[in-house]
Write a protein that holds these residues in place. Structure first.
Motif, PDB file in Angstrom:
ATOM      1  N   GLY A   1       0.806  -1.216   0.000  1.00 22.84           N
ATOM      2  CA  GLY A   1       0.000   0.000   0.000  1.00 22.84           C
ATOM      3  C   GLY A   1       0.840   1.267   0.000  1.00 22.84           C
ATOM      4  O   GLY A   1       0.394   2.304   0.484  1.00 22.84           O
TER       5      GLY A   1
ATOM      6  N   LYS B   1       2.027   4.175  -1.786  1.00 17.50           N
ATOM      7  CA  LYS B   1       1.742   5.005  -2.957  1.00 17.50           C
ATOM      8  C   LYS B   1       3.010   5.666  -3.509  1.00 17.50           C
ATOM      9  O   LYS B   1       3.199   5.738  -4.724  1.00 17.50           O
ATOM     10  CB  LYS B   1       0.702   6.063  -2.602  1.00 17.50           C
ATOM     11  CG  LYS B   1       0.165   6.805  -3.811  1.00 17.50           C
ATOM     12  CD  LYS B   1      -0.853   7.864  -3.430  1.00 17.50           C
ATOM     13  CE  LYS B   1      -2.173   7.258  -3.075  1.00 17.50           C
ATOM     14  NZ  LYS B   1      -3.256   8.257  -2.947  1.00 17.50           N
TER      15      LYS B   1
ATOM     16  N   ASP C   1      -5.674   4.962  -7.293  1.00 19.70           N
ATOM     17  CA  ASP C   1      -6.319   5.331  -6.030  1.00 19.70           C
ATOM     18  C   ASP C   1      -7.549   4.467  -5.782  1.00 19.70           C
ATOM     19  O   ASP C   1      -7.728   3.934  -4.687  1.00 19.70           O
ATOM     20  CB  ASP C   1      -6.697   6.813  -6.032  1.00 19.70           C
ATOM     21  CG  ASP C   1      -7.262   7.229  -4.689  1.00 19.70           C
ATOM     22  OD1 ASP C   1      -6.549   7.061  -3.668  1.00 19.70           O
ATOM     23  OD2 ASP C   1      -8.413   7.690  -4.644  1.00 19.70           O
ATOM     24  N   SER C   2      -8.374   4.293  -6.804  1.00 15.61           N
ATOM     25  CA  SER C   2      -9.615   3.537  -6.658  1.00 15.61           C
ATOM     26  C   SER C   2      -9.386   2.033  -6.531  1.00 15.61           C
ATOM     27  O   SER C   2      -9.974   1.381  -5.660  1.00 15.61           O
ATOM     28  CB  SER C   2     -10.506   3.817  -7.867  1.00 15.61           C
ATOM     29  OG  SER C   2     -11.634   2.987  -7.872  1.00 15.61           O
TER      30      SER C   2
ATOM     31  N   PHE D   1      -5.186   1.713  -3.758  1.00  9.07           N
ATOM     32  CA  PHE D   1      -4.894   2.335  -2.463  1.00  9.07           C
ATOM     33  C   PHE D   1      -6.113   2.558  -1.576  1.00  9.07           C
ATOM     34  O   PHE D   1      -6.032   2.328  -0.375  1.00  9.07           O
ATOM     35  CB  PHE D   1      -4.090   3.620  -2.667  1.00  9.07           C
ATOM     36  CG  PHE D   1      -2.790   3.333  -3.371  1.00  9.07           C
ATOM     37  CD1 PHE D   1      -1.809   2.585  -2.746  1.00  9.07           C
ATOM     38  CD2 PHE D   1      -2.582   3.750  -4.665  1.00  9.07           C
ATOM     39  CE1 PHE D   1      -0.631   2.264  -3.393  1.00  9.07           C
ATOM     40  CE2 PHE D   1      -1.409   3.443  -5.326  1.00  9.07           C
ATOM     41  CZ  PHE D   1      -0.426   2.703  -4.690  1.00  9.07           C
ATOM     42  N   SER D   2      -7.241   2.948  -2.117  1.00  4.96           N
ATOM     43  CA  SER D   2      -8.409   3.153  -1.257  1.00  4.96           C
ATOM     44  C   SER D   2      -9.220   1.872  -1.073  1.00  4.96           C
ATOM     45  O   SER D   2     -10.171   1.848  -0.298  1.00  4.96           O
ATOM     46  CB  SER D   2      -9.291   4.279  -1.801  1.00  4.96           C
ATOM     47  OG  SER D   2      -9.864   3.911  -3.026  1.00  4.96           O
ATOM     48  N   SER D   3      -8.816   0.802  -1.774  1.00  2.17           N
ATOM     49  CA  SER D   3      -9.557  -0.462  -1.669  1.00  2.17           C
ATOM     50  C   SER D   3      -8.670  -1.632  -1.239  1.00  2.17           C
ATOM     51  O   SER D   3      -9.042  -2.789  -1.431  1.00  2.17           O
ATOM     52  CB  SER D   3     -10.237  -0.776  -3.009  1.00  2.17           C
ATOM     53  OG  SER D   3      -9.269  -0.931  -4.023  1.00  2.17           O
ATOM     54  N   ASN D   4      -7.493  -1.307  -0.688  1.00  4.71           N
ATOM     55  CA  ASN D   4      -6.600  -2.343  -0.148  1.00  4.71           C
ATOM     56  C   ASN D   4      -6.262  -3.428  -1.167  1.00  4.71           C
ATOM     57  O   ASN D   4      -6.377  -4.627  -0.888  1.00  4.71           O
ATOM     58  CB  ASN D   4      -7.202  -2.982   1.115  1.00  4.71           C
ATOM     59  CG  ASN D   4      -7.494  -1.951   2.170  1.00  4.71           C
ATOM     60  OD1 ASN D   4      -6.615  -1.173   2.531  1.00  4.71           O
ATOM     61  ND2 ASN D   4      -8.721  -1.903   2.642  1.00  4.71           N
TER      62      ASN D   4
ATOM     63  N   ASN E   1      -9.213  -6.864  -4.003  1.00  2.00           N
ATOM     64  CA  ASN E   1      -9.427  -5.587  -3.316  1.00  2.00           C
ATOM     65  C   ASN E   1     -10.812  -5.603  -2.683  1.00  2.00           C
ATOM     66  O   ASN E   1     -11.610  -6.505  -2.924  1.00  2.00           O
ATOM     67  CB  ASN E   1      -9.184  -4.375  -4.231  1.00  2.00           C
ATOM     68  CG  ASN E   1     -10.214  -4.183  -5.312  1.00  2.00           C
ATOM     69  OD1 ASN E   1     -11.345  -4.644  -5.231  1.00  2.00           O
ATOM     70  ND2 ASN E   1      -9.823  -3.480  -6.370  1.00  2.00           N
TER      71      ASN E   1
ATOM     72  N   THR F   1     -13.276  -3.718  -3.164  1.00  3.87           N
ATOM     73  CA  THR F   1     -14.375  -3.356  -4.059  1.00  3.87           C
ATOM     74  C   THR F   1     -14.877  -4.558  -4.850  1.00  3.87           C
ATOM     75  O   THR F   1     -16.076  -4.805  -4.920  1.00  3.87           O
ATOM     76  CB  THR F   1     -13.926  -2.253  -5.042  1.00  3.87           C
ATOM     77  OG1 THR F   1     -13.468  -1.126  -4.293  1.00  3.87           O
ATOM     78  CG2 THR F   1     -15.057  -1.835  -5.969  1.00  3.87           C
TER      79      THR F   1
END
Length: 104
Positions: free
Chosen positions: A20, A22, A49-50, A53-56, A77, A79
């Motif tokens: 993770g 970035k 990002d989608s 990083f924001s969804s592991n 992830n 999502t």
């Protein structure tokens, strides 16, 4: 035993995704890097990002090409869950200038 990419830039990319990190992720890419997902070019920063990083996001490598620039991985992830994916990387001067991913 999981496979490890032979190409150092691709290995750095995978490590950055899986931790993770970035900053390390973007350091593995050229400043003008591009990417596609399932055959459609995407905005790399927004996609990362989608989808990472924001969804592991996490890549569990199943196999690699001998040069380490094509991978098969289970990508997971929060999502989309887990899916088998293929990743192909173009490396320029030791950094990734393009990657393409999609379901395998």
């Amino acid at each position: 035993m999981p496979a490890h990419p032979a190409d150092p830039a691709v290995a750095a990319f995978v490590t950055a995704v899986n931790t993770g990190d970035k900053n390390a992720f973007f350091a593995a890419l050229t400043d003008d890097a591009t990417m596609s997902d399932d055959g459609t070019d995407r905005d790399l920063a927004a996609w990362a990002d989608s989808e990472i990083f924001s969804s592991n996001g996490r890549m569990d490598i199943e196999g690699t090409s001998p040069d380490g620039r094509t991978l098969t991985a289970t990508y997971t992830n929060s999502t989309w869950g887990s899916m088998r994916t293929r990743w192909t990387f173009t490396v320029t001067d030791g950094r990734i200038s393009r990657f393409e991913t999609g379901q395998a």
